[in-house]
Design a protein around this motif. Structure first.
Motif, PDB file in Angstrom:
ATOM      1  N   ASN A   1       0.829  -1.201   0.000  1.00  0.00           N
ATOM      2  CA  ASN A   1       0.000   0.000   0.000  1.00  0.00           C
ATOM      3  C   ASN A   1       0.867   1.256   0.000  1.00  0.00           C
ATOM      4  N   ILE A   2       0.504   2.221  -0.826  1.00  0.00           N
ATOM      5  CA  ILE A   2       1.212   3.497  -0.863  1.00  0.00           C
ATOM      6  C   ILE A   2       0.425   4.487  -0.010  1.00  0.00           C
ATOM      7  N   ASP A   3       0.894   4.692   1.215  1.00  0.00           N
ATOM      8  CA  ASP A   3       0.249   5.611   2.152  1.00  0.00           C
ATOM      9  C   ASP A   3       1.069   6.899   2.197  1.00  0.00           C
ATOM     10  N   ILE A   4       0.532   7.949   1.611  1.00  0.00           N
ATOM     11  CA  ILE A   4       1.292   9.196   1.470  1.00  0.00           C
ATOM     12  C   ILE A   4       1.062  10.125   2.655  1.00  0.00           C
ATOM     13  N   SER A   5       2.139  10.431   3.374  1.00  0.00           N
ATOM     14  CA  SER A   5       2.092  11.466   4.401  1.00  0.00           C
ATOM     15  C   SER A   5       2.128  12.816   3.689  1.00  0.00           C
ATOM     16  N   MET A   6       1.074  13.604   3.866  1.00  0.00           N
ATOM     17  CA  MET A   6       0.930  14.847   3.109  1.00  0.00           C
ATOM     18  C   MET A   6       0.685  16.022   4.059  1.00  0.00           C
ATOM     19  N   PRO A   7       1.686  16.877   4.275  1.00  0.00           N
ATOM     20  CA  PRO A   7       1.477  18.057   5.121  1.00  0.00           C
ATOM     21  C   PRO A   7       0.471  19.014   4.486  1.00  0.00           C
TER      22      PRO A   7
ATOM     23  N   LEU B   1      -1.123  14.658   7.166  1.00  0.00           N
ATOM     24  CA  LEU B   1      -2.185  13.667   7.057  1.00  0.00           C
ATOM     25  C   LEU B   1      -1.665  12.411   6.359  1.00  0.00           C
ATOM     26  N   ASN B   2      -2.231  11.295   6.698  1.00  0.00           N
ATOM     27  CA  ASN B   2      -1.899  10.039   6.036  1.00  0.00           C
ATOM     28  C   ASN B   2      -3.004   9.735   5.030  1.00  0.00           C
ATOM     29  N   MET B   3      -2.683   9.919   3.748  1.00  0.00           N
ATOM     30  CA  MET B   3      -3.636   9.610   2.688  1.00  0.00           C
ATOM     31  C   MET B   3      -3.424   8.145   2.312  1.00  0.00           C
TER      32      MET B   3
ATOM     33  N   SER C   1      -4.147   2.579  -5.215  1.00  0.00           N
ATOM     34  CA  SER C   1      -5.302   1.901  -5.807  1.00  0.00           C
ATOM     35  C   SER C   1      -6.387   2.875  -6.263  1.00  0.00           C
ATOM     36  N   LYS C   2      -6.142   4.181  -6.101  1.00  0.00           N
ATOM     37  CA  LYS C   2      -7.191   5.166  -6.355  1.00  0.00           C
ATOM     38  C   LYS C   2      -7.022   5.880  -7.699  1.00  0.00           C
ATOM     39  N   THR C   3      -8.157   6.222  -8.299  1.00  0.00           N
ATOM     40  CA  THR C   3      -8.165   7.079  -9.481  1.00  0.00           C
ATOM     41  C   THR C   3      -7.974   8.521  -9.026  1.00  0.00           C
ATOM     42  N   MET C   4      -7.789   9.430  -9.973  1.00  0.00           N
ATOM     43  CA  MET C   4      -7.657  10.835  -9.598  1.00  0.00           C
ATOM     44  C   MET C   4      -8.943  11.336  -8.947  1.00  0.00           C
TER      45      MET C   4
ATOM     46  N   GLN D   1       1.858   7.420  10.890  1.00  0.00           N
ATOM     47  CA  GLN D   1       2.978   7.362   9.954  1.00  0.00           C
ATOM     48  C   GLN D   1       2.572   6.733   8.624  1.00  0.00           C
ATOM     49  N   GLY D   2       2.938   7.395   7.526  1.00  0.00           N
ATOM     50  CA  GLY D   2       2.712   6.841   6.201  1.00  0.00           C
ATOM     51  C   GLY D   2       3.933   6.085   5.719  1.00  0.00           C
TER      52      GLY D   2
END
Length: 301
Positions: free
Chosen positions: A98-104, A115-117, A122-125, A209-210
């Motif tokens: 899984n690609i869990d992106i930590s996004m400030p 935030l941990n997106m 697996s997601k579309t835009m 944590q992402g």
């Protein structure tokens, strides 16, 4: 010199200070920048958004996250955590599916939180866009100090389970005594807050944590002329990226003709204990393909 103000760190600044200090103390940072002509890419986004309004519009941030996800899929080692014992000179990398992106992000009240997106791979835009808007919606009902306290407490208990007794004691003293005491909810206020359904507020799941960090610095100030020079890797992650603002600049095409294009710089910082630059080339090649043939992003809607 004349002192004009003294302000003790709140829990948000404590967490940031602790994580970034650990980063620079432990991680040998290395990095590079990648410059892309995003003229065609931005034009395709504009085309995709024709007739769309409000939250239905695909933002540049969303599209860039999707591009980065494609790059990570081509270079999965970037989506790893490192565990290294310097005394014993032992280490290992754990690569995640899984690609869990930590996004400030910066909220309307000026507060910043990473935030941990979750599961961006697996997601579309459209789904990425919806996930970001839903997260920002829930943030309006969230007590930021309380959710950060949940994460901090969880991290402290985890450290205790791993035998870090000294660290645990120091954290408790630092957060529960004197002027530096962290104030979290109690009594009726706490009961009312936790009565809010988790579907309507952020929880520690949203800021844990992402697997990799991506900061869109260009979204903070779109008229910013410059590039990100350096940023910290948040351990145990091994890669952090920053997206700069798109800027008009002279460029040279394959026939040596000069034209005005729109440049966007991606700064990529990596943990040199875990990877060398050569291992990251597949990522660069993949995103290069996208920017050279931006029509492909229409397939990701």
């Amino acid at each position: 010199m004349k002192l004009i103000k003294t302000e003790h760190f709140g829990i948000a600044r404590k967490i940031v200070s602790n994580m970034t200090s650990e980063s620079w103390e432990a991680i040998p940072h290395a990095g590079f920048t990648y410059e892309a002509d995003v003229s065609g890419f931005l034009d395709v986004i504009k085309e995709i958004n024709q007739g769309k309004t409000g939250v239905d519009k695909i933002s540049v941030n969303t599209a860039m996250l999707r591009v980065i996800v494609e790059g990570i899929k081509a270079c999965p080692i970037m989506n790893s955590h490192i565990h290294f014992n310097r005394k014993l000179v032992r280490g290992r990398l754990e690569t995640f599916e899984n690609i869990d992106i930590s996004m400030p992000v910066t909220f309307e009240n000026g507060e910043m939180m990473t935030l941990n997106m979750h599961d961006m791979g697996s997601k579309t835009m459209t789904e990425i866009n919806a996930a970001i808007h839903d997260t920002m919606r829930r943030a309006k009902n969230t007590n930021m100090d309380e959710v950060m306290y949940e994460v901090s407490l969880d991290n402290t208990l985890t450290a205790l389970k791993h035998g870090k007794i000294g660290q645990t004691v120091c954290r408790l003293i630092g957060s529960k005594t004197g002027k530096h005491k962290v104030k979290n909810l109690s009594g009726r206020a706490k009961k009312e807050y936790y009565a809010i359904p988790e579907t309507e507020r952020l929880t520690k799941h949203d800021i844990e944590q992402g697997t990799i960090t991506v900061s869109n610095l260009g979204s903070l100030w779109r008229d910013w002329h410059g590039d990100c020079a350096l940023l910290e890797i948040i351990p145990p992650q091994i890669v952090a990226m920053a997206i700069s603002a798109a800027q008009k600049t002279p460029m040279v095409d394959e026939n040596d003709n000069i034209y005005i294009g729109r440049k966007m710089t991606l700064t990529l910082i990596f943990d040199h204990r875990a990877v060398d630059m050569g291992l990251l080339i597949p990522f660069v090649k993949k995103i290069d393909e996208v920017f050279k043939s931006p029509e492909i992003i229409k397939e990701w809607i």
